[in-house]
Design an enzyme around this catalytic site. Structure first.
Site, short mmCIF file in Angstrom:
data_model
loop_
_atom_site.label_atom_id
_atom_site.label_comp_id
_atom_site.label_asym_id
_atom_site.label_seq_id
_atom_site.Cartn_x
_atom_site.Cartn_y
_atom_site.Cartn_z
N SER A 7 3.29 -2.33 10.33
CA SER A 7 4.73 -2.34 10.59
C SER A 7 5.41 -3.67 10.23
O SER A 7 6.31 -4.13 10.95
CB SER A 7 5.03 -1.96 12.04
OG SER A 7 4.57 -0.64 12.30
N GLY B 121 2.86 -1.26 4.36
CA GLY B 121 2.86 0.18 4.08
C GLY B 121 4.29 0.66 3.87
O GLY B 121 4.89 0.46 2.80
N GLY B 122 4.87 1.26 4.89
CA GLY B 122 6.19 1.89 4.79
C GLY B 122 7.24 1.05 4.09
O GLY B 122 7.98 1.55 3.24
N GLY C 141 2.22 2.08 10.82
CA GLY C 141 3.16 3.19 10.73
C GLY C 141 3.82 3.56 12.05
O GLY C 141 4.47 4.59 12.17
N HIS D 108 -9.47 1.06 4.58
CA HIS D 108 -8.22 1.25 5.33
C HIS D 108 -8.46 2.19 6.50
O HIS D 108 -9.26 3.12 6.40
CB HIS D 108 -7.14 1.82 4.40
CG HIS D 108 -5.78 1.81 5.03
ND1 HIS D 108 -5.37 2.79 5.91
CD2 HIS D 108 -4.76 0.92 4.95
CE1 HIS D 108 -4.16 2.49 6.33
NE2 HIS D 108 -3.77 1.36 5.76
N GLU E 259 -5.59 -5.19 10.25
CA GLU E 259 -4.57 -4.17 10.49
C GLU E 259 -4.88 -3.44 11.79
O GLU E 259 -5.68 -2.49 11.80
CB GLU E 259 -4.55 -3.16 9.34
CG GLU E 259 -4.21 -3.76 8.00
CD GLU E 259 -3.59 -2.73 7.07
OE1 GLU E 259 -2.48 -2.98 6.57
OE2 GLU E 259 -4.20 -1.66 6.87
N ASN F 272 0.86 -1.18 0.00
CA ASN F 272 0.00 0.00 0.00
C ASN F 272 0.91 1.24 0.00
O ASN F 272 1.50 1.57 1.02
CB ASN F 272 -0.89 -0.04 1.25
CG ASN F 272 -1.71 1.23 1.41
OD1 ASN F 272 -1.79 2.06 0.51
ND2 ASN F 272 -2.34 1.37 2.58
N TRP F 273 0.99 1.87 -1.16
CA TRP F 273 1.92 3.01 -1.28
C TRP F 273 1.41 4.26 -0.57
O TRP F 273 2.15 5.22 -0.41
CB TRP F 273 2.15 3.34 -2.76
CG TRP F 273 2.91 2.31 -3.53
CD1 TRP F 273 3.17 1.01 -3.18
CD2 TRP F 273 3.50 2.49 -4.83
NE1 TRP F 273 3.89 0.39 -4.16
CE2 TRP F 273 4.11 1.27 -5.19
CE3 TRP F 273 3.58 3.57 -5.71
CZ2 TRP F 273 4.79 1.10 -6.40
CZ3 TRP F 273 4.24 3.40 -6.92
CH2 TRP F 273 4.84 2.18 -7.25
N LYS F 274 0.13 4.27 -0.24
CA LYS F 274 -0.49 5.48 0.35
C LYS F 274 -0.21 6.66 -0.56
O LYS F 274 -0.22 6.51 -1.78
CB LYS F 274 0.00 5.68 1.79
CG LYS F 274 -0.12 4.39 2.61
CD LYS F 274 0.04 4.57 4.07
CE LYS F 274 -0.12 3.20 4.75
NZ LYS F 274 -0.11 3.29 6.20
N GLU G 73 -6.88 4.61 7.64
CA GLU G 73 -6.68 6.04 7.36
C GLU G 73 -7.90 6.62 6.65
O GLU G 73 -8.24 7.79 6.86
CB GLU G 73 -5.39 6.23 6.54
CG GLU G 73 -4.15 6.02 7.40
CD GLU G 73 -2.94 5.45 6.66
OE1 GLU G 73 -2.88 5.54 5.43
OE2 GLU G 73 -2.06 4.90 7.35
P1 PGA Z 1 2.74 0.16 7.74
O1 PGA Z 1 1.28 0.35 7.05
O2 PGA Z 1 3.31 -1.11 7.15
O3 PGA Z 1 3.51 1.38 7.37
O4 PGA Z 1 2.50 0.04 9.20
C1 PGA Z 1 0.45 -0.73 6.80
C2 PGA Z 1 -0.82 -0.24 6.15
O5 PGA Z 1 -1.29 0.86 6.48
O6 PGA Z 1 -1.40 -0.92 5.28
#
Ligand code: PGA
Length: 252
Positions: free
Chosen positions: A214, A235-236, A174, A96, A168, A9-11, A98
């Protein structure tokens, strides 16, 4: 045997030009041995056409990070399932945390979006998970059960390959605080039990439940070794080729 999935997930990261370079490098790095796990990248909307083109003929599938539940209409700034399908995406991330936190998504809107994805033959990657406060109050199972049933209300999926759940925990996204294998496995097993009650045990056994929060190359193998963890939503760590490939290798 279920095939694991590693999805990135590049966000809101990378421009279209960066996307082209990244996908070409990822293809090179992966070589031909990419059928296991399934690999999905979810770049921002404007990067999707470049990603689809750069990934064509490879094992890398492209997802969007959101969609609108209507097929078309006066919804300024929105993108429909029909558009996502037409541009060459196969998957779409829905619900998600967010989106829930910053953009007012609810179980009801998530439910409409999952229905729209399925209507357009897109595989929804349906995200759910509790906040830290909810976990500390012992409400984890209440929250995920509400999200799961709310998101899938009136939805009758028949093919377990065409629905993906991503657990998640919000406190792990994050933050660098990964859930332990036990913490994640406990919720995954619970979710699979719920899915069994909803859609039957064959379906529940075959549906992929990803963990997200994470994930790094250093913790991925341990998480993926758990019985009910069928891969990860990253994510990251999906933004750097080496880290993303490290996680893909951990899923093999
Ligand atoms: P993260 O994000 O790996 O940076 O914790 C995961 C996600 O939001 O899908």
């Amino acid at each position: 045997m279920k095939k694991p999935i590693v999805a990135g997930n590049w966000k809101m990261h990378k421009t279209p030009s960066e996307t082209g370079r990244f996908v070409r490098e990822l293809r090179e790095r992966l070589g031909a041995t990419t059928l296991n796990p399934e690999i999905i990248i979810a770049p921002p909307f404007v990067c999707v056409p470049v990603a689809v083109e750069a990934a064509a003929g490879s094992a890398v599938a492209v997802a969007c990070q959101n969609l609108h539940w209507e097929d078309k209409g006066a919804y300024t700034g929105e993108i429909s399932g029909a558009m996502i399908k037409d541009v060459g995406c196969t998957h779409v991330i829905i619900g998600h945390s967010e989106r829930r936190q910053y953009f007012g998504e609810t179980d009801t809107s998530v439910n409409k979006k999952i229905a729209a994805a399925l209507r357009h033959d897109l595989v929804p990657i349906f995200c759910l998970g509790e906040t830290l406060g909810e976990r500390e109050q012992g409400m984890t199972f209440d929250v995920v059960i509400r999200q799961l049933h709310g998101g899938l209300s009136d939805i009758r999926p028949t093919d377990p390959k065409r629905l993906v759940i991503a657990y998640e925990p919000v406190w792990a996204i994050g933050t660098g605080k990964t859930a332990t294998q036990e913490q994640a496995q406990e919720v995954h097993a619970f979710l699979r039990g719920q899915l069994s009650g909803m859609f039957g045990s064959d379906f529940a056994q075959q549906v992929r439940i990803l963990y997200g929060g994470s994930i790094k190359p250093s913790n991925a193998a341990e998480l993926f070794a758990a019985e009910d963890i069928d891969g990860g939503l990253v994510g990251g760590a999906c933004l750097q080729i080496e880290d993303f490939v490290g996680i893909i290798e951990a899923a093999r």
